[in-house]
Design a protein around this motif. Structure first.
Motif, PDB file in Angstrom:
ATOM      1  N   GLU A 189      -7.742 -20.337   4.348  1.00 57.05           N
ATOM      2  CA  GLU A 189      -7.811 -21.197   4.489  1.00 57.05           C
ATOM      3  C   GLU A 189      -7.412 -21.943   6.387  1.00 57.05           C
ATOM      4  O   GLU A 189      -6.473 -21.235   6.358  1.00 57.05           O
ATOM      5  N   VAL A 190      -7.693 -23.063   7.543  1.00 57.75           N
ATOM      6  CA  VAL A 190      -7.441 -22.982   8.411  1.00 57.75           C
ATOM      7  C   VAL A 190      -6.114 -23.738   8.315  1.00 57.75           C
ATOM      8  O   VAL A 190      -5.403 -24.630   7.331  1.00 57.75           O
ATOM      9  N   PRO A 191      -4.648 -22.593   9.006  1.00 53.83           N
ATOM     10  CA  PRO A 191      -3.017 -23.011   9.054  1.00 53.83           C
ATOM     11  C   PRO A 191      -3.477 -24.341   9.186  1.00 53.83           C
ATOM     12  O   PRO A 191      -3.374 -25.257  10.122  1.00 53.83           O
ATOM     13  N   PHE A 192      -2.363 -24.957   8.407  1.00 60.44           N
ATOM     14  CA  PHE A 192      -2.061 -26.209   8.408  1.00 60.44           C
ATOM     15  C   PHE A 192      -2.902 -27.588   8.852  1.00 60.44           C
ATOM     16  O   PHE A 192      -2.695 -28.607   9.264  1.00 60.44           O
ATOM     17  N   GLU A 193      -3.743 -27.346   7.785  1.00 59.04           N
ATOM     18  CA  GLU A 193      -5.099 -27.796   8.291  1.00 59.04           C
ATOM     19  C   GLU A 193      -4.397 -29.263   7.124  1.00 59.04           C
ATOM     20  O   GLU A 193      -5.181 -30.660   8.133  1.00 59.04           O
ATOM     21  N   GLY A 194      -3.784 -29.304   6.386  1.00 56.67           N
ATOM     22  CA  GLY A 194      -3.627 -30.857   5.374  1.00 56.67           C
ATOM     23  C   GLY A 194      -3.099 -31.630   7.110  1.00 56.67           C
ATOM     24  O   GLY A 194      -3.352 -32.306   6.562  1.00 56.67           O
ATOM     25  N   LYS A 195      -2.083 -31.276   7.260  1.00 50.06           N
ATOM     26  CA  LYS A 195      -0.918 -31.461   8.181  1.00 50.06           C
ATOM     27  C   LYS A 195      -2.039 -32.340   9.670  1.00 50.06           C
ATOM     28  O   LYS A 195      -1.240 -33.322  10.173  1.00 50.06           O
ATOM     29  N   LEU A 196      -1.952 -31.199  10.135  1.00 46.02           N
ATOM     30  CA  LEU A 196      -3.408 -31.723  11.093  1.00 46.02           C
ATOM     31  C   LEU A 196      -4.809 -33.337  10.412  1.00 46.02           C
ATOM     32  O   LEU A 196      -5.077 -33.470  11.904  1.00 46.02           O
ATOM     33  N   SER A 208     -14.759 -26.959  13.163  1.00 45.17           N
ATOM     34  CA  SER A 208     -14.978 -26.604  14.107  1.00 45.17           C
ATOM     35  C   SER A 208     -13.889 -24.833  13.999  1.00 45.17           C
ATOM     36  O   SER A 208     -14.097 -23.837  14.000  1.00 45.17           O
ATOM     37  N   LEU A 209     -12.693 -25.065  13.635  1.00 43.86           N
ATOM     38  CA  LEU A 209     -11.506 -24.013  13.321  1.00 43.86           C
ATOM     39  C   LEU A 209     -11.991 -23.592  11.883  1.00 43.86           C
ATOM     40  O   LEU A 209     -11.931 -21.984  12.164  1.00 43.86           O
TER      41      LEU A 209
END
Length: 298
Positions: A189-196, A208-209
């Protein structure tokens, strides 16, 4: 890699524990390993029985021990006849956890084998069960058996997070199931994906991440396979975006795996301490057997 030379199968002589004993015999036969079959008569339960025995029935305890010894001997004879493995027998009265640990040390067991315990046809590993308590304490790898064994393991799922424990888990999988196919799974999971996303980052940027994370994970997985000395022809690599526990359980079914090999500790999503999250959830919810790697497999 150091081969597995000594296997300890601990059984309470229940029908469900029988699955573990048969699996231990199959593994021992495939690897040419020594097999020790242990049954511990719980000293606490035996003390409770003594208080209930009438003075005129003093031989009741001995009859009970003789019956258990007979069951263990018969089980060993069956393993020898069906699987060509003659196990050493170890019947003892004492504290179950302490005796298993002590005997494992005495024979320097490379692998412990025990049955899963719980309701719903052993679908749950209950807190407080013997298997769970051994798993907490032991410094040895433990194979938790849930299904009846009919053949050697064919396809092994190894969740990886690229910590040293991942390498140990893959090496242990090769030691326990040398003829199997290995499915390496990394869920990211992309770190802090939800917050981003909440902060208004556009989906194409998040995509892209994820592409970059997948590319990095794929490179690390190739390195892991090389470091573990695995046969490229028997390794399947899967990198997926998603929550680790869900992906492991889904791919166990999708890839038709009959064994999951996972470490007690690591880092990242697969690196929770035992009974913290991921490892415990896999133990309780998987359909097939689970091998928990603890001691270095090389």
């Amino acid at each position: 890699m150091t081969p597995i030379r000594s296997i300890l199968a601990a059984t309470d002589l229940s029908p469900l524990a029988r699955h573990a004993v048969v699996r231990a015999a199959l593994v021992a036969a495939e690897l040419g390993a020594r097999l020790s079959l242990q049954h511990v008569v719980n000293v606490g339960a035996l003390d409770a029985l003594r208080h209930l025995i009438d003075p005129g029935s003093a031989d009741l305890q001995q009859k009970l021990l003789d019956e258990m010894r007979g069951e263990v001997t018969a089980l060993a004879a069956e393993l020898a006849a069906r699987h060509g493995v003659q196990p050493e027998l170890h019947l003892v009265v004492g504290n179950v956890l302490a005796e298993i640990d002590s005997h494992a040390d005495a024979i320097d067991a490379d692998l412990l084998v025990m049955g899963a315990r719980g309701a719903g046809f052993i679908r749950e590993l209950l807190i407080g069960s013997t298997t769970e308590r051994v798993l907490r304490k032991t410094t040895r790898s433990l194979l938790v058996v849930k299904q009846m064994a009919h053949e050697p393991y064919r396809r092994v799922l190894v969740p990886v997070d690229f910590s040293p424990r991942s390498r140990e888990a893959l090496r242990l999988a090769q030691r326990v199931a040398p003829q199997a196919e290995y499915v390496l799974l990394h869920a990211f999971e992309v770190p802090f994906e939800g917050k981003l996303r909440y902060a208004g980052v556009e989906e194409n940027a998040l995509s892209s991440l994820r592409v970059n994370s997948r590319r990095e994970a794929t490179a690390k997985m190739n390195e892991l396979v090389a470091e573990a000395g695995a046969d490229e022809n028997r390794v399947r690599r899967i990198v997926v975006h998603g929550e680790a526990t869900t992906q492991v359980l889904e791919h166990e079914q999708a890839q038709d795996c009959d064994l999951i090999v996972i470490g007690k500790r690591g880092q990242g999503l697969i690196g929770e301490m035992l009974l913290g999250s991921v490892t415990n959830h896999i133990l309780t919810q998987s359909s097939g057997d689970v091998l928990v790697a603890d001691r270095a497999g090389a």
